[in-house]
Design an enzyme around this catalytic site. Structure first.
Site: not given
Length: 318
Positions: A158, A183
């Site tokens: 990502s 994350y």
């Protein structure tokens, strides 16, 4: 050989769908595995691969939910797997290896985003443990099944990696937890994993790619309150995706392209975006994307592999 991060002119782009990139590609007789392949981007990835003729194995933490989601998708099968549990990963891999089947495509898609502080396995931080170490263990255990001379492993990273390099001195946030940095670190780890896996697997014909699927609203954002999504500019006042966000079918396209495109032959280890190899990031705007240098650093990739091997007790490639 290290792939340079520059576009190769795939003919596809941000608006291409998973079905678009599979036009003319016949996966009949191929076996694919898509973790989390029953929700969000994973579900679109599974559907597209199955429509192209692949037999798709879908490991699922919630098998009943997965079977319901895939009930109308021919050519799929659901197997139980909890990526957060090393014993579950071992049992899943042993079961698959016992079938004697070759695995042509593995899409490491499942993950968590910005969840509350959680410990999994032997005390790993959940993002690092599920998004990275769970997949690291799965791929290493499934190595004997990876089809020689043609298997591809696709790691769904990502642009969240923009926010953090690997925190070498505190991988598990024992000195203080930040859900977004946790994350982000896991997404950097996803990219580095593919980079070094390709280095180790190339001699066997096993190649790996990482990717940013784009900005898409899926169940991945379940831990992020509506008001926060609004403040981040992800949704409009009426709850619709903001401009620049993709549909799930568009979001799945780059993973499917990385798993199948012959244009990527000779470009193993690349970080991809919008159905092409990504350019180096020139801004901090994650919506524009690209790839930060720390996510494709071969020395960092080798170091992370060694650390991950020590944490999981696994290394089937070195």
């Amino acid at each position: 050989m290290i792939t340079e991060q520059h576009r190769i002119g795939s003919g596809f782009g941000a608006h291409s769908t998973a079905d678009d990139v599979l036009t003319g590609i016949d996966l009949t007789g191929r076996t694919a595995l898509v973790t989390g392949g029953y929700s969000g981007l994973g579900l679109e990835t599974t559907r597209a691969l199955a429509r192209a003729g692949a037999r798709v194995v879908v490991p699922a933490r919630r098998p009943d939910t997965a079977r319901a989601a895939l009930s109308g998708v021919a050519g799929t099968e659901v197997w139980e797997l909890e990526l957060a549990d090393p014993e579950s990963v071992r049992a899943f891999a042993d079961r698959f290896l016992d079938t004697g089947r070759a695995l042509d495509i593995l899409v490491a898609n499942a993950g968590v985003m910005a969840c509350p502080e959680t410990r999994v396995g032997p005390g790993w931080e959940a993002h690092f443990g599920i998004n990275h170490l769970g997949h690291f263990a799965l791929v290493n255990r499934l190595r004997p099944a990876l089809a020689p001379g043609g298997a591809r492993v696709v790691s769904v990273a990502s642009s969240g990696h923009f926010l953090s390099d690997i925190r070498w001195d505190d991988l598990h946030f024992r000195a203080g937890y930040d859900r977004w940095l946790a994350y982000a670190q896991s997404k950097t780890a996803n990219a580095l994993f593919a980079r070094h896996l390709d280095t180790l697997g190339a001699d066997r014909g096993v190649h790996a790619f990482a990717l940013h699927p784009g900005s898409i609203l899926t169940p991945l954002q379940r831990h992020i309150p509506h008001d926060e999504q609004l403040a981040q500019g992800w949704i409009t006042a009426d709850g619709k995706p903001a401009e620049g966000f993709k549909t799930p079918a568009q979001g799945a396209a780059t993973a499917v392209w990385a798993a199948t495109s012959p244009l990527l032959d000779g470009h193993g280890g690349a970080y991809c975006q919008d159905c092409d190899i990504a350019e180096p990031a020139t801004t901090d705007d994650m919506l524009i994307g690209g790839v930060k240098p720390w996510a494709v650093d071969p020395k960092a990739a080798a170091r992370l592999w060694e650390v991950s091997s020590e944490l999981t007790g696994l290394d089937s490639f070195s």
